[in-house]
Design a protein around this motif. Structure first.
Motif, mmCIF file in Angstrom:
data_model
loop_
_atom_site.group_PDB
_atom_site.id
_atom_site.type_symbol
_atom_site.label_atom_id
_atom_site.label_comp_id
_atom_site.label_asym_id
_atom_site.label_seq_id
_atom_site.Cartn_x
_atom_site.Cartn_y
_atom_site.Cartn_z
ATOM 1 N N ARG A 10 -0.321 -3.929 -15.855
ATOM 2 C CA ARG A 10 0.137 -4.260 -14.628
ATOM 3 C C ARG A 10 -1.587 -3.744 -13.731
ATOM 4 N NH1 ARG A 10 4.265 -5.400 -11.798
ATOM 5 N NH2 ARG A 10 5.565 -5.593 -12.806
ATOM 6 N N ARG A 11 -2.116 -4.498 -13.182
ATOM 7 C CA ARG A 11 -3.345 -4.467 -12.426
ATOM 8 C C ARG A 11 -3.030 -3.516 -10.635
ATOM 9 N NH1 ARG A 11 -6.049 -9.027 -10.309
ATOM 10 N NH2 ARG A 11 -4.614 -10.444 -11.290
ATOM 11 N N SER A 12 -3.826 -3.103 -10.717
ATOM 12 C CA SER A 12 -3.729 -2.548 -8.999
ATOM 13 C C SER A 12 -4.330 -4.257 -7.955
ATOM 14 C CB SER A 12 -4.476 -1.039 -8.419
ATOM 15 O OG SER A 12 -3.271 -1.386 -7.099
ATOM 16 N N VAL A 13 -3.464 -4.561 -6.970
ATOM 17 C CA VAL A 13 -3.626 -5.781 -6.072
ATOM 18 C C VAL A 13 -3.716 -5.209 -4.827
ATOM 19 C CG1 VAL A 13 -3.679 -6.942 -8.278
ATOM 20 C CG2 VAL A 13 -2.356 -7.306 -6.469
ATOM 21 N N HIS A 14 -3.136 -4.538 -4.334
ATOM 22 C CA HIS A 14 -3.148 -4.091 -3.245
ATOM 23 C C HIS A 14 -4.011 -5.508 -2.260
ATOM 24 C CE1 HIS A 14 -2.088 -0.161 -3.617
ATOM 25 N NE2 HIS A 14 -2.934 0.120 -4.376
ATOM 26 N N ASP A 34 1.208 -4.459 -7.329
ATOM 27 C CA ASP A 34 0.557 -4.921 -7.958
ATOM 28 C C ASP A 34 0.954 -5.916 -9.399
ATOM 29 O OD1 ASP A 34 2.733 -3.677 -9.932
ATOM 30 O OD2 ASP A 34 2.498 -1.589 -9.889
ATOM 31 N N SER A 36 1.203 -8.341 -12.664
ATOM 32 C CA SER A 36 0.992 -8.500 -14.349
ATOM 33 C C SER A 36 1.093 -9.918 -14.552
ATOM 34 C CB SER A 36 1.621 -7.234 -14.900
ATOM 35 O OG SER A 36 3.577 -7.932 -14.649
ATOM 36 N N ALA A 40 5.262 -8.201 -10.104
ATOM 37 C CA ALA A 40 4.551 -7.770 -9.483
ATOM 38 C C ALA A 40 4.998 -6.717 -9.469
ATOM 39 C CB ALA A 40 3.940 -9.099 -8.682
#
Length: 84
Positions: A10-14, A34, A36, A40
């Motif tokens: 998972r990547r942090s997106v905010h 976040d 993926s 989410a």
């Protein structure tokens, strides 16, 4: 030996997003914490108004985004899995 399933990264997106309910007629804002390839983590203002199936998009246009279902709830935070 037991096989362990590794969760997708998972990547942090905010980032601001939109949850669309009721066939695209009721869009509600959310914050995507976040993301993926499989799901989410979202924060919503009123979690009781969010059904178990919805569409998540980064624009208010109901024709965009991905169908998803809620897999867990903790207060105003929801975990969703992309389906279909």
């Amino acid at each position: 030996m037991a096989v362990t399933k590794k969760r997708d990264v998972r990547r942090s997106v905010h980032q601001a997003g939109w949850i669309t309910l009721d066939g695209g007629f009721a869009a509600r804002p959310c914050n995507v914490l976040d993301l993926s390839t499989t799901g989410a983590k979202l924060v919503v203002e009123d979690p009781t108004s969010v059904s178990n199936k919805m569409r998540l998009a980064f624009t208010r246009d109901a024709r965009t985004g991905r169908n998803c279902e809620v897999v867990w709830r903790r207060g105003k935070t929801l975990g969703v899995r992309f389906i279909g």
